[in-house]
Design a protein around this motif. Sequence first.
Motif, PDB file in Angstrom:
ATOM      1  N   ILE A 169      26.739  27.941  52.434  1.00  0.00           N
ATOM      2  CA  ILE A 169      27.496  27.465  51.271  1.00  0.00           C
ATOM      3  C   ILE A 169      27.468  28.504  50.145  1.00  0.00           C
ATOM      4  O   ILE A 169      28.471  28.797  49.498  1.00  0.00           O
ATOM      5  N   ASN A 170      26.293  29.089  49.910  1.00  0.00           N
ATOM      6  CA  ASN A 170      26.164  30.108  48.858  1.00  0.00           C
ATOM      7  C   ASN A 170      27.003  31.343  49.169  1.00  0.00           C
ATOM      8  O   ASN A 170      27.604  31.948  48.280  1.00  0.00           O
ATOM      9  N   ARG A 171      27.024  31.720  50.480  1.00  0.00           N
ATOM     10  CA  ARG A 171      27.830  32.877  50.855  1.00  0.00           C
ATOM     11  C   ARG A 171      29.313  32.590  50.642  1.00  0.00           C
ATOM     12  O   ARG A 171      30.068  33.458  50.188  1.00  0.00           O
ATOM     13  N   ILE A 172      29.724  31.361  50.963  1.00  0.00           N
ATOM     14  CA  ILE A 172      31.121  30.995  50.750  1.00  0.00           C
ATOM     15  C   ILE A 172      31.471  31.027  49.253  1.00  0.00           C
ATOM     16  O   ILE A 172      32.515  31.552  48.863  1.00  0.00           O
ATOM     17  N   LYS A 173      30.568  30.456  48.444  1.00  0.00           N
ATOM     18  CA  LYS A 173      30.800  30.481  46.993  1.00  0.00           C
ATOM     19  C   LYS A 173      30.871  31.907  46.464  1.00  0.00           C
ATOM     20  O   LYS A 173      31.741  32.257  45.665  1.00  0.00           O
ATOM     21  N   THR A 174      29.923  32.745  46.923  1.00  0.00           N
ATOM     22  CA  THR A 174      29.913  34.144  46.477  1.00  0.00           C
ATOM     23  C   THR A 174      31.187  34.860  46.914  1.00  0.00           C
ATOM     24  O   THR A 174      31.784  35.625  46.155  1.00  0.00           O
ATOM     25  N   GLY A 175      31.616  34.580  48.148  1.00  0.00           N
ATOM     26  CA  GLY A 175      32.852  35.195  48.647  1.00  0.00           C
ATOM     27  C   GLY A 175      34.058  34.795  47.825  1.00  0.00           C
ATOM     28  O   GLY A 175      34.920  35.627  47.512  1.00  0.00           O
ATOM     29  N   ILE A 176      34.113  33.493  47.460  1.00  0.00           N
ATOM     30  CA  ILE A 176      35.244  33.020  46.642  1.00  0.00           C
ATOM     31  C   ILE A 176      35.243  33.695  45.279  1.00  0.00           C
ATOM     32  O   ILE A 176      36.277  34.142  44.781  1.00  0.00           O
ATOM     33  N   VAL A 177      34.058  33.774  44.658  1.00  0.00           N
ATOM     34  CA  VAL A 177      33.945  34.414  43.335  1.00  0.00           C
ATOM     35  C   VAL A 177      34.352  35.882  43.409  1.00  0.00           C
ATOM     36  O   VAL A 177      35.117  36.376  42.570  1.00  0.00           O
ATOM     37  N   LEU A 178      33.822  36.586  44.439  1.00  0.00           N
ATOM     38  CA  LEU A 178      34.157  38.008  44.577  1.00  0.00           C
ATOM     39  C   LEU A 178      35.650  38.198  44.830  1.00  0.00           C
ATOM     40  O   LEU A 178      36.262  39.142  44.304  1.00  0.00           O
ATOM     41  N   PHE A 179      36.243  37.300  45.619  1.00  0.00           N
ATOM     42  CA  PHE A 179      37.682  37.387  45.884  1.00  0.00           C
ATOM     43  C   PHE A 179      38.479  37.221  44.596  1.00  0.00           C
ATOM     44  O   PHE A 179      39.435  37.962  44.341  1.00  0.00           O
ATOM     45  N   MET A 180      38.074  36.222  43.777  1.00  0.00           N
ATOM     46  CA  MET A 180      38.786  35.979  42.520  1.00  0.00           C
ATOM     47  C   MET A 180      38.647  37.165  41.570  1.00  0.00           C
ATOM     48  O   MET A 180      39.617  37.579  40.916  1.00  0.00           O
ATOM     49  N   VAL A 181      37.438  37.726  41.497  1.00  0.00           N
ATOM     50  CA  VAL A 181      37.232  38.895  40.630  1.00  0.00           C
ATOM     51  C   VAL A 181      38.065  40.080  41.112  1.00  0.00           C
ATOM     52  O   VAL A 181      38.723  40.768  40.326  1.00  0.00           O
ATOM     53  N   ALA A 182      38.035  40.306  42.437  1.00  0.00           N
ATOM     54  CA  ALA A 182      38.819  41.415  42.995  1.00  0.00           C
ATOM     55  C   ALA A 182      40.305  41.208  42.755  1.00  0.00           C
ATOM     56  O   ALA A 182      41.038  42.151  42.429  1.00  0.00           O
ATOM     57  N   TRP A 183      40.765  39.964  42.893  1.00  0.00           N
ATOM     58  CA  TRP A 183      42.175  39.656  42.675  1.00  0.00           C
ATOM     59  C   TRP A 183      42.582  39.916  41.222  1.00  0.00           C
ATOM     60  O   TRP A 183      43.640  40.479  40.944  1.00  0.00           O
ATOM     61  N   MET A 184      41.705  39.503  40.286  1.00  0.00           N
ATOM     62  CA  MET A 184      41.993  39.738  38.864  1.00  0.00           C
ATOM     63  C   MET A 184      42.036  41.234  38.560  1.00  0.00           C
ATOM     64  O   MET A 184      42.914  41.698  37.829  1.00  0.00           O
ATOM     65  N   ILE A 185      41.095  41.986  39.127  1.00  0.00           N
ATOM     66  CA  ILE A 185      41.078  43.438  38.903  1.00  0.00           C
ATOM     67  C   ILE A 185      42.330  44.081  39.480  1.00  0.00           C
ATOM     68  O   ILE A 185      42.961  44.937  38.859  1.00  0.00           O
TER      69      ILE A 185
END
Length: 338
Positions: A24-40
């Motif tokens: 679950i933590n890996r999924i959450k981290t992946g979602i956060v990293l994806f959103m940050v990468a998308w914003m960048i």
Amino acid sequence: MSNKNTKQSTPQGLKEQRARRQRINRIKTGIVLFMVAWMILCMVMNVFLMVRVSSLQDQIGILAEKMIERAQVQTPEVQAPSPEAEGDYATYDDPAEAEGEKDEPAQEETPVANEKIRDCIALEDNLRGEDDPMTVYLTFDDGPSKNTPEILAILKKHGVKATFFVTGKEGEEAEQWYQQIVADGHTLGMHSYSHKYSTIYESVDAFSADFNKLHDYLKDVTGVDCRFYRFPGGSSNQVSNIDMNEFIDFLGEKGMTYYDWNVVCGDATSQIYTADELVKNVMTDVVKYKYSVVLMHDAADKDSTVEALEKILQKLEEMDAEILPITEDAQVIHHNLS
């Protein structure tokens, strides 16, 4: 119930719970990293698109200038360029050359409003007969550049003076080139500081700011109070959203004379010409006119122009053409403005 609690409390149950939380933590981290990468990525794309839009605006202006010049190069050989492509032309003596002002230093004179700013030699009056002499004004736009010294050397070799419509280039090397142009006796003219169409043609105030920046810079570097101007793209350019007559009026108030051209070598078009083709372009058209203002370019990527210059001078000399710099006594060539 007790069996279930017992199973969860066993080492195996605790291990499964821990693995589940980790997933679950890996999924959450992946979602956060994806959103940050998308914003960048979005931010980078926005910056890239802004740069591209600015670049495309400049390219549109350059293409407009090239289209004007190509239209002139492709003018039928047996006729003078059409009014749509090149306009009518005429002459006058600059009114700033008033009696008693000639001996005063140029930088100390107050510019006299040029009331004849639109006067030029009419096309029909400039057509050359078989026995008419030829006067040729060689002009170089966009300099100075790394090719300036070689251009100056070729002109000096032939004892010829030309006209350089320069832009704003800073640095010690560029300043030396400006100074050498003047020291060799050539005419120093203005071609805008930035040569950025979207900026200089935005408004009369923007044009004025660009004009004053270049004029003052050249005066500081060379001591020359420039009195000649060439519009980027020519006075008949289709880039400006403002009536070009407003900019012409501004130049008239400054006591300036502006020059277009009626002969092009073709070195600014998108088509890549060889040196021999540039020579042919010039020699095909100069014979049509009593007074020819030849458009050439002094830029770092114009090696073919430098190579063609020697041959152009040789051919003009063979034809006994008079090659002069633009001065207050020169014939004025304008594109026709509707």
